[in-house]
Design a protein around this motif. Sequence first.
Motif, PDB file in Angstrom:
ATOM      1  N   SER A   1       0.834  -1.217   0.000  1.00  0.00           N
ATOM      2  CA  SER A   1       0.000   0.000   0.000  1.00  0.00           C
ATOM      3  C   SER A   1       0.863   1.259   0.000  1.00  0.00           C
ATOM      4  N   VAL A   2       1.893   1.237   0.870  1.00  0.00           N
ATOM      5  CA  VAL A   2       2.784   2.396   0.914  1.00  0.00           C
ATOM      6  C   VAL A   2       3.507   2.569  -0.403  1.00  0.00           C
ATOM      7  N   GLY A   3       3.945   1.439  -0.973  1.00  0.00           N
ATOM      8  CA  GLY A   3       4.624   1.528  -2.265  1.00  0.00           C
ATOM      9  C   GLY A   3       3.732   2.083  -3.350  1.00  0.00           C
ATOM     10  N   GLN A   4       2.469   1.649  -3.339  1.00  0.00           N
ATOM     11  CA  GLN A   4       1.543   2.157  -4.350  1.00  0.00           C
ATOM     12  C   GLN A   4       1.334   3.661  -4.191  1.00  0.00           C
ATOM     13  N   GLU A   5       1.149   4.098  -2.927  1.00  0.00           N
ATOM     14  CA  GLU A   5       0.965   5.531  -2.701  1.00  0.00           C
ATOM     15  C   GLU A   5       2.228   6.314  -3.039  1.00  0.00           C
ATOM     16  N   SER A   6       3.377   5.751  -2.693  1.00  0.00           N
ATOM     17  CA  SER A   6       4.628   6.434  -3.013  1.00  0.00           C
ATOM     18  C   SER A   6       4.836   6.521  -4.512  1.00  0.00           C
ATOM     19  N   LEU A   7       4.545   5.378  -5.208  1.00  0.00           N
ATOM     20  CA  LEU A   7       4.698   5.396  -6.660  1.00  0.00           C
ATOM     21  C   LEU A   7       3.723   6.370  -7.305  1.00  0.00           C
ATOM     22  N   ARG A   8       2.492   6.390  -6.757  1.00  0.00           N
ATOM     23  CA  ARG A   8       1.506   7.335  -7.297  1.00  0.00           C
ATOM     24  C   ARG A   8       1.989   8.778  -7.130  1.00  0.00           C
ATOM     25  N   ALA A   9       2.503   9.069  -5.926  1.00  0.00           N
ATOM     26  CA  ALA A   9       2.996  10.429  -5.690  1.00  0.00           C
ATOM     27  C   ALA A   9       4.183  10.742  -6.588  1.00  0.00           C
ATOM     28  N   ALA A  10       5.069   9.737  -6.781  1.00  0.00           N
ATOM     29  CA  ALA A  10       6.235   9.964  -7.640  1.00  0.00           C
ATOM     30  C   ALA A  10       5.825  10.200  -9.083  1.00  0.00           C
ATOM     31  N   ILE A  11       4.838   9.381  -9.571  1.00  0.00           N
ATOM     32  CA  ILE A  11       4.376   9.558 -10.955  1.00  0.00           C
ATOM     33  C   ILE A  11       3.703  10.912 -11.118  1.00  0.00           C
ATOM     34  N   GLU A  12       2.895  11.299 -10.131  1.00  0.00           N
ATOM     35  CA  GLU A  12       2.237  12.608 -10.203  1.00  0.00           C
ATOM     36  C   GLU A  12       3.282  13.722 -10.265  1.00  0.00           C
TER      37      GLU A  12
ATOM     38  N   ALA B   1       1.127  -0.909 -13.122  1.00  0.00           N
ATOM     39  CA  ALA B   1       1.270  -2.357 -13.309  1.00  0.00           C
ATOM     40  C   ALA B   1       2.355  -2.920 -12.403  1.00  0.00           C
ATOM     41  N   ALA B   2       3.419  -2.160 -12.183  1.00  0.00           N
ATOM     42  CA  ALA B   2       4.511  -2.627 -11.330  1.00  0.00           C
ATOM     43  C   ALA B   2       4.050  -2.831  -9.899  1.00  0.00           C
ATOM     44  N   VAL B   3       3.139  -1.976  -9.405  1.00  0.00           N
ATOM     45  CA  VAL B   3       2.655  -2.111  -8.041  1.00  0.00           C
ATOM     46  C   VAL B   3       1.799  -3.363  -7.891  1.00  0.00           C
ATOM     47  N   THR B   4       0.980  -3.659  -8.903  1.00  0.00           N
ATOM     48  CA  THR B   4       0.159  -4.873  -8.855  1.00  0.00           C
ATOM     49  C   THR B   4       1.030  -6.117  -8.801  1.00  0.00           C
ATOM     50  N   GLU B   5       2.078  -6.121  -9.619  1.00  0.00           N
ATOM     51  CA  GLU B   5       2.997  -7.245  -9.614  1.00  0.00           C
ATOM     52  C   GLU B   5       3.722  -7.355  -8.274  1.00  0.00           C
ATOM     53  N   LEU B   6       4.074  -6.204  -7.718  1.00  0.00           N
ATOM     54  CA  LEU B   6       4.756  -6.198  -6.429  1.00  0.00           C
ATOM     55  C   LEU B   6       3.875  -6.762  -5.332  1.00  0.00           C
TER      56      LEU B   6
END
Length: 941
Positions: A27-38, A320-325
């Motif tokens: 969950s944290v990774g997804q939020e972090s990745l989302r923030a990074a992509i944004e 997609a990377a977060v889902t795989e993770l």
Amino acid sequence: MRIIYKLLLATLLPAVLIWSVGNYAASVGQESLRAAIEKTSLIRAEAVMDEIDRIVQTRATQCAAYNRSKLVHQTLAESNREFAEIDDVQSTIDERDRLWQQTPADQSNDLMDSLTNNHLSRDLRSLVGKLNESSTYEVFGEVFFTNRYGANAAQTGRTSDYRQNDESWWNDAMQHGVAISDVMFDESAGIYSIDIALRVDDSAGDVLGVVKSVLNIREVFSVIDRRADRSGVGERLLLLDQEGGVIHVSNHAITPESGNVHYLNEQQLHAASPYATIYFTNPDSQETYLVAIAKSQGYGDFGGLGWLLVNETQESLAFAAVTELRSRLRWISLIATLMAAVTGGLIAWSFSHRISSLTRATVALADGDLDTRVVDRGHDEITTLATHFNLMSEQLQQSQAELVAARDEAREANAAKSAFLANMSHEIRTPMNGIIGMSELLADTTLAPEQREYLGMVRGSADSLLRLINDILDFSKIEAGKMELEIIPFDLRECVETTASSLRVRAADQGLEMSCQIAPAVPYRLLGDPGRLRQIIINLCGNAMKFTDEGEVVIAVELDDQTDEDVGLHFSVRDTGIGIPEEKLAKVFESFSQVDASTTRKYGGTGLGLAISTQLVELMDGKIWVDSEVGVGTTFHFRVRLGKTDAPLPNRHGTSSQWDGTPTLPSDRVNRHQRPLQVLLVEDNLINQRVASGLLKRLGHRVQIAENGQLAVEAWRGASFDVIMMDWQMPVMDGTEATQLIRREEQTSGERIPIIAMTAAAMKGDREKCMEAGMDDYVSKPIDPEALAAALARHTDANSLNAVSTSEDTAENGESDTAESSTGHGIDAAIDIEAARKQMGGCADTVLAELATVLATECGTRTEEIRTAIANQNVEAMGRAAHALKGAASLFAATSVIDPLAVIEEAAREDDFPRAREQFSQLEPAAEHVAEELRAFAKKT
């Protein structure tokens, strides 16, 4: 619970913990990745929009640079002059515009030909052609200039109109200096373009006209396409106009698209918030997109076009990377659970053992064993902790060594400060010795009443300055922590009453009453420092008298409390002066502080007296405070504790004390009738030589002078002397070294000559240093005649010398009378003898002759010092020499050298050596002339 049991317990719950951690990490990774992509999307959009703004600004700058060319200014100026001669300019422009538009597109008229083929038009076509050739497309379309009246003046090709002053872009450019249109699509050419209109001003700022350039924005599209190529899968870039219409989509054909982009319907961008990130769901495909929007903000002087750059990212591909993770973490959690049960015990034992080693090392370090180190051969965090523990231990060792070094440096710095204060005391008191000593000598000569009055003013001013010096030195001692109180038995009543009595004369001169009130319960046999207590009372009373014009000043002492060993006393000094405003009460105890600037200007003072009194009261374990009412008066209070004693009190008439800087002279003058002594005076300063030798001769003694310690030792070896007056600080060999050398040589002869230190140093420990060097007594500068006579009496046998003193006084008076009767000596205007007499208070010409001889020598010496300082670029030496010679020359009003010296001194402050060299060429012959006349005067006198 021991750590091994905690670790074993932790292995029983691996599944729950690792599963929870895995899901949380996902969950944290997804939020972090989302923030990074944004953030990345927004940065990309901002960067692309910024590059587009720079392109437009660069093209506008190119146009502006061309506008400053001489050809443009000349062509537009000629066009403006032509129109200025027309009576009805607007009618002429309208008529020409009508003929312009009536001319078929495939034809031309004379006006068109002249505007298309003049020098500026040809130069424009050449410049545009070169720009287009350097690109794969046409950078600029049509380019043309109008004059200040709005009529065409030069053009690369035929324009649709001749008259431009009815166009909004022309008026905007005339008013604001620049006008850039929104994007337009040319259907015939199939390109997007913008119009750039710039006002043309001449060098004086007057308007010459306007230039309009049509800029092809294909370069902008290239930037978008190039940036899109570096984007990830599922991303694209869109460029929108101010209304949200699509101008360009990355890597798509240049085809205008109508309508607004749907996800901008609810998003408003403005100057305060030019960037935004939103999520948009396509209603048809139900696909969610991350959209980053950046609005044009301009670049440099360019204010921006208001365009929007959109970075669109397909969410399903981006995450997609977060889902795989997440899937992998579930498998890893299961495997980790199985491994934890097997390896938990081993890890727990290893951790416990290694942490126990760290714990033992930490305890040892806390006990002061800084050599403690931890040996750990692992490769994990505990190893890192052990490494940092060892590093911390080494740093603590280093810090301890640095602290010891810093402590030693602080001690050395404190010693250096004490040496500085001693040198400062010496350097300040040396000239004071000259002033006070010469005043004493002059007072024993025949003087007119007015001269004696002036001499009293000089002595009073010198005494005031000496008190100020003592205040500064006391303050420095206190600040350095070197002030120590003397604890001796004394009579409190006598101390306070004699202090008040000494102040009554000054109070009476100001028309004030001075009274002293000591409560009967106050004991009089006490232990303390009477000198410092007297100093506090004098400071407070002096402050009270300074600010009181009429009324009284009252000193009061009351008993606060007492024990078998000490007493608490409450002192107060009350006046009826001007008072202190309530908001200024705390400020009066600050160093170098007055109530306000006007107080300093009107009443004077340095602001040190109360600061020193505060510190002295605190040294006595006391407290000081003040009560005041403006217009009524002020009362200063202080409390101190003093010890009780039954010891017998010292003789109330006492003797002088030169060691604490506060003389208490007896009522009778020291007996100056001693047998004639052979005195060796060791002094390097000429003025001090004159003062000391004059005082010694007036006491009836014979004086031989040595300028440094080496000459003094040689003189002592070759002649017989009764006493040596030894200066402390001298060149070649100082007084300490000379004294030690004499004492070593005396050991073989068994004799001992009295050596009296004579120095301006007045710091704590100075007397001890003199005694350690082998000196017998100490006389501080400025030299007090009584103190000098008393010191000589203590170390030599005294016999009557009335005849000698009388004869020498008579001889001196006679010499003075003879000298004063002499008049001019034929000296021309280079020096003024009469001015020198007035400055010296009408002294004998024989004294002036000696000073003239010294000044003549100084002219040569200081001139050479200035020459050397200029050659070596030494500002300090140049300014010091110029200042010294200028002051000496002012005695004889030698303006021919004073004026260039003043300029050289000013040049030294400004580091202006060329100016100093120029003035030195005037100074050198003038100084030689003045020196010649001074020697001539001295020879004739």
